[in-house]
Design a protein around this motif. Structure first.
Motif, PDB file in Angstrom:
ATOM      1  N   GLU A   1      42.675  39.636  57.296  1.00 19.58           N
ATOM      2  CA  GLU A   1      41.941  39.633  56.020  1.00 19.58           C
ATOM      3  C   GLU A   1      42.598  40.585  55.020  1.00 19.58           C
ATOM      4  O   GLU A   1      42.747  40.240  53.841  1.00 19.58           O
ATOM      5  CB  GLU A   1      40.485  40.038  56.246  1.00 19.58           C
ATOM      6  CG  GLU A   1      39.669  39.019  56.984  1.00 19.58           C
ATOM      7  CD  GLU A   1      38.318  39.547  57.416  1.00 19.58           C
ATOM      8  OE1 GLU A   1      37.358  38.749  57.387  1.00 19.58           O
ATOM      9  OE2 GLU A   1      38.207  40.735  57.782  1.00 19.58           O
ATOM     10  N   ALA A   2      42.991  41.778  55.481  1.00 14.56           N
ATOM     11  CA  ALA A   2      43.649  42.740  54.592  1.00 14.56           C
ATOM     12  C   ALA A   2      44.982  42.179  54.099  1.00 14.56           C
ATOM     13  O   ALA A   2      45.339  42.329  52.937  1.00 14.56           O
ATOM     14  CB  ALA A   2      43.858  44.067  55.306  1.00 14.56           C
ATOM     15  N   GLY A   3      45.711  41.501  54.988  1.00 15.03           N
ATOM     16  CA  GLY A   3      46.994  40.921  54.612  1.00 15.03           C
ATOM     17  C   GLY A   3      46.871  39.765  53.640  1.00 15.03           C
ATOM     18  O   GLY A   3      47.803  39.474  52.900  1.00 15.03           O
ATOM     19  N   ASN A   4      45.721  39.116  53.629  1.00 17.91           N
ATOM     20  CA  ASN A   4      45.509  37.975  52.733  1.00 17.91           C
ATOM     21  C   ASN A   4      44.944  38.384  51.375  1.00 17.91           C
ATOM     22  O   ASN A   4      44.755  37.530  50.508  1.00 17.91           O
ATOM     23  CB  ASN A   4      44.580  36.947  53.383  1.00 17.91           C
ATOM     24  CG  ASN A   4      45.279  36.188  54.491  1.00 17.91           C
ATOM     25  OD1 ASN A   4      46.490  36.028  54.484  1.00 17.91           O
ATOM     26  ND2 ASN A   4      44.505  35.729  55.458  1.00 17.91           N
ATOM     27  N   LEU A   5      44.668  39.668  51.192  1.00 13.82           N
ATOM     28  CA  LEU A   5      44.148  40.117  49.903  1.00 13.82           C
ATOM     29  C   LEU A   5      45.223  40.011  48.827  1.00 13.82           C
ATOM     30  O   LEU A   5      46.406  40.223  49.102  1.00 13.82           O
ATOM     31  CB  LEU A   5      43.705  41.587  49.986  1.00 13.82           C
ATOM     32  CG  LEU A   5      42.435  41.895  50.747  1.00 13.82           C
ATOM     33  CD1 LEU A   5      42.280  43.415  50.881  1.00 13.82           C
ATOM     34  CD2 LEU A   5      41.230  41.305  50.049  1.00 13.82           C
ATOM     35  N   PRO A   6      44.812  39.700  47.596  1.00  7.76           N
ATOM     36  CA  PRO A   6      45.778  39.787  46.493  1.00  7.76           C
ATOM     37  C   PRO A   6      46.289  41.226  46.397  1.00  7.76           C
ATOM     38  O   PRO A   6      45.574  42.182  46.737  1.00  7.76           O
ATOM     39  CB  PRO A   6      44.948  39.416  45.263  1.00  7.76           C
ATOM     40  CG  PRO A   6      43.781  38.655  45.790  1.00  7.76           C
ATOM     41  CD  PRO A   6      43.505  39.223  47.149  1.00  7.76           C
ATOM     42  N   CYS A   7      47.502  41.385  45.953  1.00  9.57           N
ATOM     43  CA  CYS A   7      48.150  42.694  45.899  1.00  9.57           C
ATOM     44  C   CYS A   7      47.308  43.724  45.150  1.00  9.57           C
ATOM     45  O   CYS A   7      47.151  44.857  45.615  1.00  9.57           O
ATOM     46  CB  CYS A   7      49.517  42.556  45.238  1.00  9.57           C
ATOM     47  SG  CYS A   7      50.446  44.079  45.158  1.00  9.57           S
ATOM     48  N   ASP A   8      46.745  43.349  43.997  1.00  7.86           N
ATOM     49  CA  ASP A   8      45.979  44.316  43.213  1.00  7.86           C
ATOM     50  C   ASP A   8      44.715  44.757  43.939  1.00  7.86           C
ATOM     51  O   ASP A   8      44.337  45.929  43.883  1.00  7.86           O
ATOM     52  CB  ASP A   8      45.662  43.787  41.816  1.00  7.86           C
ATOM     53  CG  ASP A   8      44.888  42.489  41.816  1.00  7.86           C
ATOM     54  OD1 ASP A   8      44.932  41.746  42.817  1.00  7.86           O
ATOM     55  OD2 ASP A   8      44.233  42.193  40.791  1.00  7.86           O
ATOM     56  N   GLU A   9      44.062  43.867  44.662  1.00 10.07           N
ATOM     57  CA  GLU A   9      42.864  44.244  45.416  1.00 10.07           C
ATOM     58  C   GLU A   9      43.219  45.152  46.587  1.00 10.07           C
ATOM     59  O   GLU A   9      42.512  46.120  46.868  1.00 10.07           O
ATOM     60  CB  GLU A   9      42.124  43.001  45.914  1.00 10.07           C
ATOM     61  CG  GLU A   9      41.453  42.227  44.801  1.00 10.07           C
ATOM     62  CD  GLU A   9      40.706  41.015  45.310  1.00 10.07           C
ATOM     63  OE1 GLU A   9      40.271  41.009  46.483  1.00 10.07           O
ATOM     64  OE2 GLU A   9      40.567  40.061  44.529  1.00 10.07           O
ATOM     65  N   PHE A  10      44.315  44.836  47.261  1.00  7.91           N
ATOM     66  CA  PHE A  10      44.773  45.668  48.377  1.00  7.91           C
ATOM     67  C   PHE A  10      45.065  47.087  47.891  1.00  7.91           C
ATOM     68  O   PHE A  10      44.619  48.072  48.488  1.00  7.91           O
ATOM     69  CB  PHE A  10      46.016  45.053  49.014  1.00  7.91           C
ATOM     70  CG  PHE A  10      46.535  45.832  50.188  1.00  7.91           C
ATOM     71  CD1 PHE A  10      46.063  45.583  51.459  1.00  7.91           C
ATOM     72  CD2 PHE A  10      47.501  46.816  50.008  1.00  7.91           C
ATOM     73  CE1 PHE A  10      46.533  46.305  52.544  1.00  7.91           C
ATOM     74  CE2 PHE A  10      47.980  47.540  51.082  1.00  7.91           C
ATOM     75  CZ  PHE A  10      47.489  47.286  52.354  1.00  7.91           C
TER      76      PHE A  10
END
Length: 74
Positions: free
Chosen positions: A15-24
């Motif tokens: 799930e963390a890896g699938n986050l958009p870059c800005d959200e991560f």
């Protein structure tokens, strides 16, 4: 960074890896801020970081960055 975001957010690795870059990156930043708030020294350092208190966009800086990225430096 992944471990920090996973621990802070409760998300799985996938799930963390699938986050958009800005959200991560926002989750990562917020986790660091939370860690800093847990100590007196961290709280003092946060008070001195000006950009965390800014509420308005630096339009002139943003326009200058855009020009540089487009290869139109002044």
């Amino acid at each position: 960074m992944y471990r920090t975001v996973i621990k802070f957010s409760g998300l799985s690795y996938v799930e963390a890896g699938n986050l958009p870059c800005d959200e991560f990156l926002l989750l990562y930043k917020n986790s660091i801020i939370e860690q800093m708030l847990s100590t007196e020294e961290g709280r003092e350092r946060l008070k001195r970081i000006k950009r965390l208190t800014e509420t308005k966009c630096d339009l002139m800086g943003l326009r200058a960055l855009k020009k540089r990225l487009e290869g139109k430096e002044e």
